[in-house]
Design a protein around this motif. Structure first.
Motif, PDB file in Angstrom:
ATOM      1  N   LYS A   1      -4.142  -9.334   2.373  1.00  0.00           N
ATOM      2  CA  LYS A   1      -4.863  -9.013   1.141  1.00  0.00           C
ATOM      3  C   LYS A   1      -6.374  -9.187   1.297  1.00  0.00           C
ATOM      4  O   LYS A   1      -7.161  -8.300   0.922  1.00  0.00           O
ATOM      5  N   GLY A   2      -6.781 -10.337   1.859  1.00  0.00           N
ATOM      6  CA  GLY A   2      -8.214 -10.583   1.996  1.00  0.00           C
ATOM      7  C   GLY A   2      -8.892  -9.559   2.871  1.00  0.00           C
ATOM      8  O   GLY A   2      -9.983  -9.057   2.557  1.00  0.00           O
ATOM      9  N   TYR A   3      -8.254  -9.221   3.974  1.00  0.00           N
ATOM     10  CA  TYR A   3      -8.825  -8.228   4.896  1.00  0.00           C
ATOM     11  C   TYR A   3      -8.883  -6.856   4.224  1.00  0.00           C
ATOM     12  O   TYR A   3      -9.916  -6.172   4.262  1.00  0.00           O
ATOM     13  N   THR A   4      -7.780  -6.450   3.598  1.00  0.00           N
ATOM     14  CA  THR A   4      -7.707  -5.121   2.989  1.00  0.00           C
ATOM     15  C   THR A   4      -8.743  -4.942   1.892  1.00  0.00           C
ATOM     16  O   THR A   4      -9.294  -3.849   1.714  1.00  0.00           O
TER      17      THR A   4
ATOM     18  N   LEU B   1       0.803  -1.213   0.000  1.00  0.00           N
ATOM     19  CA  LEU B   1       0.000   0.000   0.000  1.00  0.00           C
ATOM     20  C   LEU B   1       0.843   1.274   0.000  1.00  0.00           C
ATOM     21  O   LEU B   1       0.321   2.354   0.254  1.00  0.00           O
ATOM     22  N   GLY B   2       2.134   1.143  -0.271  1.00  0.00           N
ATOM     23  CA  GLY B   2       3.004   2.316  -0.263  1.00  0.00           C
ATOM     24  C   GLY B   2       3.779   2.430   1.040  1.00  0.00           C
ATOM     25  O   GLY B   2       3.936   1.457   1.787  1.00  0.00           O
ATOM     26  N   GLU B   3       4.269   3.626   1.346  1.00  0.00           N
ATOM     27  CA  GLU B   3       5.047   3.865   2.552  1.00  0.00           C
ATOM     28  C   GLU B   3       4.392   4.944   3.410  1.00  0.00           C
ATOM     29  O   GLU B   3       3.729   5.844   2.890  1.00  0.00           O
ATOM     30  N   THR B   4       4.601   4.856   4.711  1.00  0.00           N
ATOM     31  CA  THR B   4       4.139   5.907   5.606  1.00  0.00           C
ATOM     32  C   THR B   4       5.078   7.103   5.517  1.00  0.00           C
ATOM     33  O   THR B   4       6.148   7.043   4.908  1.00  0.00           O
ATOM     34  N   SER B   5       4.707   8.196   6.149  1.00  0.00           N
ATOM     35  CA  SER B   5       5.550   9.389   6.153  1.00  0.00           C
ATOM     36  C   SER B   5       6.870   9.149   6.871  1.00  0.00           C
ATOM     37  O   SER B   5       7.833   9.898   6.678  1.00  0.00           O
ATOM     38  N   ARG B   6       6.930   8.090   7.686  1.00  0.00           N
ATOM     39  CA  ARG B   6       8.164   7.739   8.392  1.00  0.00           C
ATOM     40  C   ARG B   6       8.960   6.676   7.642  1.00  0.00           C
ATOM     41  O   ARG B   6       9.949   6.174   8.154  1.00  0.00           O
ATOM     42  N   GLY B   7       8.503   6.301   6.464  1.00  0.00           N
ATOM     43  CA  GLY B   7       9.241   5.372   5.633  1.00  0.00           C
ATOM     44  C   GLY B   7       8.914   3.912   5.853  1.00  0.00           C
ATOM     45  O   GLY B   7       9.604   3.032   5.316  1.00  0.00           O
ATOM     46  N   THR B   8       7.864   3.611   6.604  1.00  0.00           N
ATOM     47  CA  THR B   8       7.485   2.221   6.828  1.00  0.00           C
ATOM     48  C   THR B   8       6.748   1.665   5.617  1.00  0.00           C
ATOM     49  O   THR B   8       5.711   2.215   5.210  1.00  0.00           O
TER      50      THR B   8
ATOM     51  N   LYS C   1      -4.388  -0.910  15.553  1.00  0.00           N
ATOM     52  CA  LYS C   1      -3.189  -1.726  15.748  1.00  0.00           C
ATOM     53  C   LYS C   1      -3.471  -3.212  15.501  1.00  0.00           C
ATOM     54  O   LYS C   1      -2.605  -3.944  15.002  1.00  0.00           O
ATOM     55  N   SER C   2      -4.669  -3.670  15.840  1.00  0.00           N
ATOM     56  CA  SER C   2      -5.001  -5.085  15.644  1.00  0.00           C
ATOM     57  C   SER C   2      -4.809  -5.522  14.200  1.00  0.00           C
ATOM     58  O   SER C   2      -4.418  -6.663  13.939  1.00  0.00           O
ATOM     59  N   ALA C   3      -5.073  -4.624  13.252  1.00  0.00           N
ATOM     60  CA  ALA C   3      -4.913  -4.968  11.840  1.00  0.00           C
ATOM     61  C   ALA C   3      -3.629  -4.407  11.253  1.00  0.00           C
ATOM     62  O   ALA C   3      -2.941  -5.091  10.488  1.00  0.00           O
ATOM     63  N   ALA C   4      -3.279  -3.172  11.596  1.00  0.00           N
ATOM     64  CA  ALA C   4      -2.091  -2.540  11.013  1.00  0.00           C
ATOM     65  C   ALA C   4      -0.829  -3.328  11.340  1.00  0.00           C
ATOM     66  O   ALA C   4       0.071  -3.463  10.506  1.00  0.00           O
ATOM     67  N   ILE C   5      -0.755  -3.868  12.564  1.00  0.00           N
ATOM     68  CA  ILE C   5       0.367  -4.702  12.979  1.00  0.00           C
ATOM     69  C   ILE C   5      -0.041  -6.174  12.979  1.00  0.00           C
ATOM     70  O   ILE C   5       0.654  -7.029  12.434  1.00  0.00           O
ATOM     71  N   GLY C   6      -1.175  -6.485  13.572  1.00  0.00           N
ATOM     72  CA  GLY C   6      -1.612  -7.875  13.675  1.00  0.00           C
ATOM     73  C   GLY C   6      -1.818  -8.557  12.343  1.00  0.00           C
ATOM     74  O   GLY C   6      -1.616  -9.765  12.211  1.00  0.00           O
ATOM     75  N   LEU C   7      -2.196  -7.788  11.312  1.00  0.00           N
ATOM     76  CA  LEU C   7      -2.382  -8.329   9.961  1.00  0.00           C
ATOM     77  C   LEU C   7      -1.384  -7.722   8.990  1.00  0.00           C
ATOM     78  O   LEU C   7      -1.609  -7.713   7.773  1.00  0.00           O
ATOM     79  N   GLY C   8      -0.272  -7.225   9.517  1.00  0.00           N
ATOM     80  CA  GLY C   8       0.740  -6.606   8.688  1.00  0.00           C
ATOM     81  C   GLY C   8       1.774  -7.605   8.185  1.00  0.00           C
ATOM     82  O   GLY C   8       1.884  -8.726   8.687  1.00  0.00           O
ATOM     83  N   GLY C   9       2.540  -7.180   7.196  1.00  0.00           N
ATOM     84  CA  GLY C   9       3.632  -8.000   6.696  1.00  0.00           C
ATOM     85  C   GLY C   9       4.851  -7.885   7.598  1.00  0.00           C
ATOM     86  O   GLY C   9       4.987  -6.920   8.367  1.00  0.00           O
ATOM     87  N   MET C  10       5.755  -8.834   7.496  1.00  0.00           N
ATOM     88  CA  MET C  10       6.947  -8.846   8.334  1.00  0.00           C
ATOM     89  C   MET C  10       7.756  -7.567   8.167  1.00  0.00           C
ATOM     90  O   MET C  10       8.249  -6.998   9.149  1.00  0.00           O
ATOM     91  N   GLU C  11       7.890  -7.094   6.954  1.00  0.00           N
ATOM     92  CA  GLU C  11       8.664  -5.878   6.706  1.00  0.00           C
ATOM     93  C   GLU C  11       8.006  -4.673   7.352  1.00  0.00           C
ATOM     94  O   GLU C  11       8.688  -3.798   7.926  1.00  0.00           O
ATOM     95  N   THR C  12       6.696  -4.614   7.283  1.00  0.00           N
ATOM     96  CA  THR C  12       5.955  -3.521   7.904  1.00  0.00           C
ATOM     97  C   THR C  12       6.189  -3.489   9.408  1.00  0.00           C
ATOM     98  O   THR C  12       6.491  -2.442   9.997  1.00  0.00           O
TER      99      THR C  12
ATOM    100  N   ILE D   1      -0.828   3.627   8.961  1.00  0.00           N
ATOM    101  CA  ILE D   1      -1.034   2.346   8.268  1.00  0.00           C
ATOM    102  C   ILE D   1      -2.518   1.980   8.279  1.00  0.00           C
ATOM    103  O   ILE D   1      -3.080   1.567   7.260  1.00  0.00           O
ATOM    104  N   GLY D   2      -3.151   2.130   9.445  1.00  0.00           N
ATOM    105  CA  GLY D   2      -4.566   1.808   9.552  1.00  0.00           C
ATOM    106  C   GLY D   2      -5.428   2.651   8.635  1.00  0.00           C
ATOM    107  O   GLY D   2      -6.393   2.164   8.035  1.00  0.00           O
ATOM    108  N   GLN D   3      -5.064   3.934   8.505  1.00  0.00           N
ATOM    109  CA  GLN D   3      -5.812   4.816   7.612  1.00  0.00           C
ATOM    110  C   GLN D   3      -5.658   4.374   6.160  1.00  0.00           C
ATOM    111  O   GLN D   3      -6.619   4.403   5.383  1.00  0.00           O
ATOM    112  N   LYS D   4      -4.453   3.945   5.789  1.00  0.00           N
ATOM    113  CA  LYS D   4      -4.216   3.509   4.418  1.00  0.00           C
ATOM    114  C   LYS D   4      -4.957   2.204   4.118  1.00  0.00           C
ATOM    115  O   LYS D   4      -5.501   2.028   3.018  1.00  0.00           O
ATOM    116  N   ILE D   5      -4.974   1.290   5.086  1.00  0.00           N
ATOM    117  CA  ILE D   5      -5.739   0.050   4.911  1.00  0.00           C
ATOM    118  C   ILE D   5      -7.216   0.380   4.734  1.00  0.00           C
ATOM    119  O   ILE D   5      -7.938  -0.289   3.993  1.00  0.00           O
TER     120      ILE D   5
END
Length: 419
Positions: free
Chosen positions: A154-157, A141-148, A181-192, A222-226
């Protein structure tokens, strides 16, 4: 004097001299809601932030992020009224998927689902466990303003309606759990997750801070972008029972829920201690070292440099992170940890070693658990096999009349120095 603390699914007791002052650092007892299901239904009828689930009537797909076995979330109370509400809006059960938000933890198997979800949910709805390393099921979904870099399930998003279910409680570097946080981190990729958690070394990444907390605000981005629409969050007492439930737009839920969480978990102390006895709070807060570490971190907030912290955590599932365990082998000092962590850069797993070394290096740390003593030694945890004897030795270093601190639910208690 006997004091008891949670340990795994049971408790453990130690004895202190009757003339030794002991400060039990515990937030005031808060009674649970007498009818938790009704509290959830009322919250669903009064969402915060100007959003209503009725806006999504007839949605073709709904994704609900739920917590894994390391979180004491009362899904049996939070989910049935929420699912009833969705079906009443014309959304059939087959359009709803529950995503187990494991973050970097091991994906849960279907055999484990009954430990976190009631049978009535498992029998009627699709449940899948997230896997942060499964790139086929992630979307960028791109990068955050802090570079994350933002990788999300995919299914959730791609769901028409995205909901998070969880609780609001203190988090040692993200300030508070809950909300997106439950989705932004809990359903995030390892790199994220790796990039976000690297922000924990920022001086503003503080326990109990929200608006000024860099990793937390990165999570919000991240949550806003999702595009997470709706949160259903509980505030739990120390017995892990529902006190409050808030629903609505995720940031509004956080802003309203944090003051309520602080009422439940904050407690002030007059001065720091030279001896602190800490329990993360029993299962699931001490299910493994990965979780139990928070019991050390929170105790360290009110322990003098050079003082003693005794952490009692059962850890029946060992370290909770093979990467952390493998990374630690061969190290002989906390200095080794700091040096390699700095040279290699932030990594999920080794970050737990850094957090432990950061606090343990400032005190005399002792660790009582069910983990093999050889492994505990290899992890530089300074294991003890006799809790009472270790306590007696630590007590002998104190001055007469000096107070001992006792944190029975350290992971969900924010101790702070008053004045």
């Amino acid at each position: 004097m006997k004091i008891s603390m949670p340990y795994g699914r049971s408790s453990i007791t130690v004895t202190l001299p009757d003339d030794r002052p002991v400060d039990i650092i515990e937030a005031p007892a808060v009674p649970p809601a007498p009818e938790p299901l009704e509290v959830v239904r009322t919250a669903l009828d009064c969402p915060l932030g100007g959003i209503s689930l009725s806006t999504f009537a007839g949605a073709k797909s709904v994704g609900i992020a739920v917590s894994d076995k390391t979180r004491p979330i009362p899904h049996q109370h939070l989910l049935p009224p929420l699912l009833e509400k969705l079906e009443a809006l014309g959304i059939p059960a087959q359009a709803i998927t529950l995503y187990v938000a494991v973050g970097t933890h091991q994906p849960m198997t279907s055999d484990e689902f009954p430990s976190i979800l009631p049978a009535s949910v498992l029998d009627r709805y699709r449940v899948v466990s997230h896997d942060a390393s499964d790139h086929d099921n992630l979307v960028f979904l791109g990068e955050t303003s802090r570079g994350t870099p933002m990788w999300a399930n995919k299914g959730y998003t791609h769901s028409d309606l995205k909901i998070v279910v969880g609780n609001i409680e203190p988090h040692q570097f993200a300030g508070f759990s809950g909300g997106v946080k439950s989705a932004a981190i809990g359903l995030g990729g390892m790199e994220t997750i790796t990039y976000n958690h690297a922000l924990m070394t920022h001086p503003d990444a503080q326990l109990g801070a929200y608006e000024t907390n860099p990793p937390r605000q990165d999570i919000e981005e991240i949550g806003q972008k999702i595009g997470i629409h709706f949160a259903c969050n509980a505030v739990l007492n120390q017995s892990k029972k529902i006190v409050h439930v808030l629903t609505g737009e995720p940031r509004a839920v956080m802003q309203a829920g944090i003051p309520l969480s602080k009422q439940v978990c904050q407690v002030g102390v007059v001065s720091k201690y030279n001896l602190m006895i800490s329990s993360p709070g029993g299962h699931p807060k001490d299910i493994n070292i990965y979780q139990a570490q928070k019991g050390l971190a929170h105790a360290a907030l009110v322990t003098n440099t050079g003082g003693t912290i005794i952490l009692a955590a059962a850890c029946p599932e060992g370290t909770g992170s093979p990467h952390y365990q493998d990374w630690m082998l061969g190290k002989s000092s906390y200095e080794d940890v700091f040096k390699q962590f700095s040279e290699e850069g932030f990594q999920i797993g080794p970050h737990k070693a850094y957090q432990i070394a950061r606090d343990a290096s400032q005190v005399h740390f002792m660790f009582f658990s069910d983990i093999d003593i050889n492994l505990s030694n290899a992890l530089l945890l300074n294991p003890i096999t006799d809790l009472q004897s270790a306590l007696n030795s630590a007590l002998a270093t104190l001055k007469p009349g000096e107070h001992v601190g006792f944190l029975p639910h350290a992971s969900t208690t924010i101790p702070y120095l008053m004045g």
